[in-house]
Scaffold this motif. Sequence first.
Motif, mmCIF file in Angstrom:
data_model
loop_
_atom_site.group_PDB
_atom_site.id
_atom_site.type_symbol
_atom_site.label_atom_id
_atom_site.label_comp_id
_atom_site.label_asym_id
_atom_site.label_seq_id
_atom_site.Cartn_x
_atom_site.Cartn_y
_atom_site.Cartn_z
ATOM 1 N N GLU A 22 0.832 -1.205 0.000
ATOM 2 C CA GLU A 22 0.000 0.000 0.000
ATOM 3 C C GLU A 22 0.871 1.262 0.000
ATOM 4 N N HIS A 23 1.892 1.290 0.827
ATOM 5 C CA HIS A 23 2.762 2.470 0.891
ATOM 6 C C HIS A 23 3.493 2.695 -0.431
ATOM 7 N N LEU A 24 3.981 1.629 -1.045
ATOM 8 C CA LEU A 24 4.688 1.791 -2.319
ATOM 9 C C LEU A 24 3.739 2.240 -3.427
ATOM 10 N N ALA A 25 2.522 1.714 -3.430
ATOM 11 C CA ALA A 25 1.538 2.144 -4.432
ATOM 12 C C ALA A 25 1.195 3.621 -4.234
ATOM 13 N N HIS A 26 1.066 4.048 -2.999
ATOM 14 C CA HIS A 26 0.791 5.456 -2.712
ATOM 15 C C HIS A 26 1.987 6.325 -3.130
ATOM 16 N N HIS A 27 3.162 5.836 -2.875
ATOM 17 C CA HIS A 27 4.397 6.532 -3.259
ATOM 18 C C HIS A 27 4.440 6.736 -4.784
ATOM 19 N N LEU A 28 4.073 5.706 -5.516
ATOM 20 C CA LEU A 28 4.000 5.804 -6.982
ATOM 21 C C LEU A 28 2.964 6.838 -7.404
ATOM 22 N N ARG A 29 1.781 6.772 -6.790
ATOM 23 C CA ARG A 29 0.712 7.707 -7.152
ATOM 24 C C ARG A 29 1.144 9.151 -6.957
ATOM 25 N N VAL A 99 0.937 -3.248 -12.135
ATOM 26 C CA VAL A 99 2.295 -2.890 -11.721
ATOM 27 C C VAL A 99 3.125 -2.341 -12.875
ATOM 28 N N GLY A 100 3.169 -3.039 -13.983
ATOM 29 C CA GLY A 100 3.994 -2.591 -15.115
ATOM 30 C C GLY A 100 3.639 -1.189 -15.581
ATOM 31 N N PRO A 101 2.379 -0.967 -15.968
ATOM 32 C CA PRO A 101 2.009 0.378 -16.423
ATOM 33 C C PRO A 101 2.230 1.458 -15.357
ATOM 34 N N ARG A 108 -3.020 6.971 -14.655
ATOM 35 C CA ARG A 108 -4.279 6.272 -14.348
ATOM 36 C C ARG A 108 -4.000 4.919 -13.681
ATOM 37 N N ALA A 109 -2.997 4.209 -14.181
ATOM 38 C CA ALA A 109 -2.623 2.929 -13.576
ATOM 39 C C ALA A 109 -2.109 3.138 -12.155
ATOM 40 N N ARG A 110 -1.389 4.241 -11.927
ATOM 41 C CA ARG A 110 -0.892 4.544 -10.584
ATOM 42 C C ARG A 110 -2.049 4.799 -9.620
ATOM 43 N N GLN A 111 -3.043 5.524 -10.075
ATOM 44 C CA GLN A 111 -4.205 5.790 -9.226
ATOM 45 C C GLN A 111 -4.966 4.501 -8.917
#
Length: 183
Positions: A22-29, A99-101, A108-111
Amino acid sequence: MQPEDELRADHMAIRRGAKVLEHLAHHLREGHGVRNTDMFTLVDLLDRAAGEDHHGKEEQILFAFLRERRTRFGFDGLRSFHEDHDELGDLLADLRELVGPACEGDQRARQRLDKMATRYREATRDHLRREEQTFLDRLHENLSTDEIQDLADRLAAFDGAPKARDRLEDRSDRLANGYEDAF
């Protein structure tokens, strides 16, 4: 190791892995970089530790054991736990697709990845809490010493993903340390 301790150790590793995801996905966003190999590896390790190993222990050993003794636990079925396992596996598969995109910069993929990682962590947290309250907290109240030992022996003999929990814990710690600004 007591059977509930074995399963709780899995729960702790899975919770930690879901939180790191979750933290890494938020970091990406938020526009920061995260290597796709880090994200893919974390999702794969969550799948192995939770799906192949932990859920396998529960479905093949614990649930069968509890069904034989269901009147002592005051619950009628374990179908909802099987359904949760399927849902959590589907969420991981969906995360893997994003993950890739997301790592390549697709906003949009990050969100979507961020939203889905939060959903996965929350669903995991709720599922594990229900398992703990429904049967793990009550094993020693409802089983004899011999039954506890029998269950522990069956869990120890389970042929799941070898060392999946250890690998998930190690990777989660390394990612949390490697992306300190995400935490």
